[in-house]
Design a protein around this motif. Structure first.
Motif, PDB file in Angstrom:
ATOM      1  N   PHE A  71       0.833  -1.203   0.000  1.00 54.51           N
ATOM      2  CA  PHE A  71       0.000   0.000   0.000  1.00 54.51           C
ATOM      3  C   PHE A  71       0.870   1.257   0.000  1.00 54.51           C
ATOM      4  CE2 PHE A  71      -2.107   3.376   2.491  1.00 54.51           C
ATOM      5  CZ  PHE A  71      -3.140   3.675   1.622  1.00 54.51           C
ATOM      6  N   TYR A  72       1.896   1.235   0.828  1.00 51.68           N
ATOM      7  CA  TYR A  72       2.776   2.400   0.935  1.00 51.68           C
ATOM      8  C   TYR A  72       3.409   2.731  -0.416  1.00 51.68           C
ATOM      9  CZ  TYR A  72       6.281   5.546   2.940  1.00 51.68           C
ATOM     10  OH  TYR A  72       7.060   6.638   3.240  1.00 51.68           O
ATOM     11  N   LEU A  73       3.926   1.710  -1.073  1.00 57.61           N
ATOM     12  CA  LEU A  73       4.581   1.945  -2.363  1.00 57.61           C
ATOM     13  C   LEU A  73       3.573   2.340  -3.430  1.00 57.61           C
ATOM     14  CD1 LEU A  73       7.062  -1.053  -2.236  1.00 57.61           C
ATOM     15  CD2 LEU A  73       7.660   1.363  -2.093  1.00 57.61           C
ATOM     16  N   GLN A  74       2.418   1.690  -3.431  1.00 60.38           N
ATOM     17  CA  GLN A  74       1.397   2.036  -4.434  1.00 60.38           C
ATOM     18  C   GLN A  74       0.869   3.451  -4.218  1.00 60.38           C
ATOM     19  OE1 GLN A  74      -1.025  -1.887  -4.287  1.00 60.38           O
ATOM     20  NE2 GLN A  74      -1.443  -0.910  -6.259  1.00 60.38           N
ATOM     21  N   ALA A  75       0.801   3.853  -2.946  1.00 60.64           N
ATOM     22  CA  ALA A  75       0.336   5.210  -2.648  1.00 60.64           C
ATOM     23  C   ALA A  75       1.315   6.261  -3.162  1.00 60.64           C
ATOM     24  CB  ALA A  75       0.109   5.380  -1.147  1.00 60.64           C
ATOM     25  N   ARG A  76       2.487   5.808  -3.612  1.00 61.19           N
ATOM     26  CA  ARG A  76       3.457   6.738  -4.224  1.00 61.19           C
ATOM     27  C   ARG A  76       3.495   6.542  -5.738  1.00 61.19           C
ATOM     28  NH1 ARG A  76       2.168   8.648  -0.136  1.00 61.19           N
ATOM     29  NH2 ARG A  76       3.428   8.764   1.743  1.00 61.19           N
ATOM     30  N   GLY A  77       2.441   5.918  -6.247  1.00 62.52           N
ATOM     31  CA  GLY A  77       2.305   5.822  -7.703  1.00 62.52           C
ATOM     32  C   GLY A  77       2.921   4.581  -8.329  1.00 62.52           C
ATOM     33  N   ILE A  78       3.587   3.756  -7.496  1.00 61.68           N
ATOM     34  CA  ILE A  78       4.292   2.588  -8.017  1.00 61.68           C
ATOM     35  C   ILE A  78       3.282   1.448  -8.230  1.00 61.68           C
ATOM     36  CG2 ILE A  78       6.108   0.914  -7.486  1.00 61.68           C
ATOM     37  CD1 ILE A  78       7.357   3.234  -5.729  1.00 61.68           C
ATOM     38  N   SER A  79       3.304   0.832  -9.390  1.00 60.24           N
ATOM     39  CA  SER A  79       2.332  -0.224  -9.699  1.00 60.24           C
ATOM     40  C   SER A  79       2.543  -1.422  -8.785  1.00 60.24           C
ATOM     41  CB  SER A  79       2.478  -0.671 -11.153  1.00 60.24           C
ATOM     42  OG  SER A  79       3.684  -1.386 -11.314  1.00 60.24           O
ATOM     43  N   GLU A  80       1.501  -2.232  -8.651  1.00 62.22           N
ATOM     44  CA  GLU A  80       1.584  -3.381  -7.747  1.00 62.22           C
ATOM     45  C   GLU A  80       2.738  -4.308  -8.123  1.00 62.22           C
ATOM     46  OE1 GLU A  80      -2.055  -5.512  -7.125  1.00 62.22           O
ATOM     47  OE2 GLU A  80      -1.012  -7.188  -6.182  1.00 62.22           O
TER      48      GLU A  80
END
Lengths: 252, 392
Positions: free
Chosen positions: B341-350
């Motif tokens: 979630f943290y990484l995706q919340a920075r725009g990074i795809s799953e």
């Protein structure tokens, strides 16, 4: 100008005791360049609103909508929301072992912009932003949030805010756990980003302390999952004097 | 033949000498039966403590069969100060670091005809031995790596292609020497590999030993570090990525048998795909002689999909009260949704977020090797594993 509109938002969360309603009809409109503070007692749903905007899978939108310039945000995945211009500064940022801050920031910037940043200006941007947040350059080599103090984690969140340049940012209790010096540094950072990019801010806080450093245009008081009262900055001053008792009494 | 039998409680432990496979379990790690003769070990049933987590039925060629013990094809790259030569069974170096403790290891010992001797002398030495053409006939191999006193260097053993191989690797680190040994198992999908590494660490010497296992159907590399001289230091590191149908195993043993010795064991693995398996057993023995010892061992597994199984068993035996530190940790967990979630919340795809987290998880071991070119290649290999697993 961009607008973030939240309309009659109802949100629930699954718990061991079954489905629990947390947001019960939230209406809120934020224009770019505006700063809104959301205040309220513990358990009123402030953080739920923050995580729902960001798309955390734990929260289920039962009805209502979140529109970014007319686009339905609740249909987007977490990363799509971020790429659309939304940012959540988290209250408890998680550790990512083995991923350095430098690598993480570059990966995020590349994802948001759809292309890798020009290397020289990027390095300069990161460095100057870290300097202004009083972060040691060695920080870039550390793993994301691993062994960071509370203050370092929050600065790292603001560093991302400054580098990723979102249209709207939700700051979820960014002030919690910060001493006065760290709070000033973090607030200066937020104000600087606002000045530079003109983003819209949704400031979620339990205390009025941070509002001395980041002046809100609007204050909304959350009680039992909806906005119980709203007004200008003077409302925050009143809450500082009176606390939330008045609202808790009314909702009981 | 060398054998050890129980001396602690003879009345209770009056068991036949060949305790490997016997009904009464070995009580302490130091009592485990050992012999260089395969005939001294009973046939493996799969019920034995050292075999119970291993798919022994796939290994009968290595456990029971005759093995080709002749010199095997290899490609060696060495700089100054390193010699590589084939030597006969009577070479004095053979048997200086350890004795087999299981039938597979003993079969390799009984079966090898020539041993590969790698000797490091001087400082900053480097050698890489690549084996990529071992073929599918069952082989025995024996390697002795010797670091001269006060020498420093790194020896990299790289394994590719098909193989049906049982082998022993002896590592002798002379007084004051600092040696790194890296064994990379990047085998083809059908490879079967049983390896025992025995390291003898001299006074104030240090060994960094790294096991990297990516490829192969069944790969079992069991390193043991024997700290028999004062001030010895061993770091046993490992990383593995087990895909569908793969069995990657390591039984690690550290024997503290001298004062002021230090050991660190850190193995990390990722598992993805139906039937992906890993086994890690970490035994640390701190003998009465090993006062002032400092040890820590840990194993972490990252489970990336359903249908996998990771066994992780740390054992710590302490026979003296006077130690500087001893600890162990074991954790096997799923991918952390909050990290995602943290990484995706920075725009990074799953997909990218998963890749970052897994790479980061395993990179912690890679970063400690201290050989930049190899590190880069291993990070590339991790990327390839992830890409293959995600494409599947």
């Amino acid at each position: 100008m961009s607008t973030l509109e939240i309309k009659d938002l109802h949100v629930s969360v699954e718990t061991d005791q079954g489905t629990k309603q947390i947001l019960r009809g939230v209406d809120l409109t934020i224009n770019q360049g505006e700063t809104h503070a959301i205040m309220g007692p513990n358990g009123s749903g402030k953080s739920t609103l923050a995580y729902t905007i960001a798309g955390h899978p734990k929260y289920t939108v039962e009805s209502g909508s979140i529109l970014l310039d007319g686009e339905e945000v609740t249909d987007m995945s977490v990363d799509e929301r971020a790429r659309a211009g939304l940012f959540l500064a988290m209250q408890y940022p998680v550790e990512i072992p083995g991923v350095t801050v430098q690598n993480f920031l570059r990966t995020a910037k590349t994802a948001i912009d759809g292309e890798a940043p020009a290397i020289r200006s990027w390095i300069k941007d990161v460095r100057s932003s870290m300097e202004q947040l009083r972060m040691d350059p060695a920080f870039a080599e550390r793993n994301v949030n691993e062994g960071f103090s509370g203050g370092e984690k929050k600065r790292h969140e603001i560093l991302q805010l400054e580098l990723l340049k979102p249209k709207f940012a939700v700051l979820d209790e960014t002030d919690s756990g910060l001493d006065v010096d760290a709070l000033k540094i973090v607030s200066e950072g937020v104000n600087r980003v606002k000045q530079d990019t003109g983003l819209g801010l949704l400031l979620i806080t339990h205390y009025t302390r941070i509002l001395r450093y980041i002046r809100p245009d609007f204050v909304h008081v959350f009680v039992a999952g909806k906005v119980a009262e709203q007004g200008g900055p003077e409302l925050a001053d009143r809450l500082e004097d009176e606390g939330y008792d008045r609202f808790l009494g009314a909702s009981a | 033949m060398t054998s050890t039998t129980s001396t602690l409680e003879p009345g209770q432990h009056r068991i036949k000498a060949h305790s490997d496979g016997a009904f009464v379990p070995v009580q302490t790690r130091s009592e485990r039966f050992a012999s260089t003769e395969v005939a001294d070990f009973e046939a493996v049933t799969g019920a034995e403590a050292v075999w119970k987590l291993t798919p022994v039925r796939k290994l009968s060629a290595l456990l029971d069969g005759p093995l080709d013990g002749s010199a095997h094809p290899l490609d060696a790259r060495t700089g100054d100060g390193v010699t590589i030569e084939w030597v006969g069974r009577d070479d004095a170096r053979i048997g200086s670091a350890g004795v087999p403790e299981d039938r597979g290891s003993a079969n390799a010992w009984s079966g090898f005809e020539q041993a590969l001797a790698i000797t490091v002398a001087g400082e900053g030495r480097e050698a890489t031995v690549v084996r990529s053409e071992l073929g599918t006939a069952a082989r025995a191999a024996h390697t002795v790596i010797t670091a001269a006193p006060q020498s420093t260097g790194i020896v990299i053993l790289e394994n590719r292609g098909s193989a049906v191989l049982a082998e022993n690797v002896e590592i002798v680190v002379g007084d004051g020497a600092q040696l790194t040994v890296v064994s990379v198992q990047d085998w083809a999908d059908d490879a079967l590999h049983l390896a025992s590494h025995f390291a003898q660490i001299g006074r104030d010497a240090k060994l960094k030993h790294v096991v990297v296992s990516f490829g192969g159907e069944v790969v079992r590399v069991n390193p043991s570090g024997h700290l028999t001289s004062e001030g010895g230091d061993v770091e046993l590191l490992g990383l593995y990525f087990s895909d569908a149908g793969q069995h990657l195993e390591q039984q690690v043993y550290v024997d503290h048998d001298a004062p002021h010795t230090r050991s660190r064991v850190n193995y990390k693995g990722a598992l993805q795909g139906e039937g992906a398996r890993s086994v890690w057993i970490g035994d640390v023995l701190i003998r009465q002689s090993a006062t002032g010892t400092d040890s820590y061992e840990q194993n972490r597994n990252l489970v990336l999909s359903d249908g996998t199984r990771a066994d992780s068993i740390p054992n710590l035996e302490i026979e003296t009260g006077d130690i500087a530190g001893a600890g162990h940790a074991s954790a096997t967990g799923r991918f952390d949704d909050e990290q995602l979630f943290y990484l995706q919340a920075r725009g990074i795809s799953e997909e990218e977020a998963r890749r970052l987290v897994v790479k980061g998880f395993l990179a912690e071991i890679v970063q400690q090797i201290g050989a930049p070119e190899l590190e880069e290649r291993l990070l590339g290999a991790i990327e390839a594993e992830l890409a293959a697993a995600q494409g599947a």
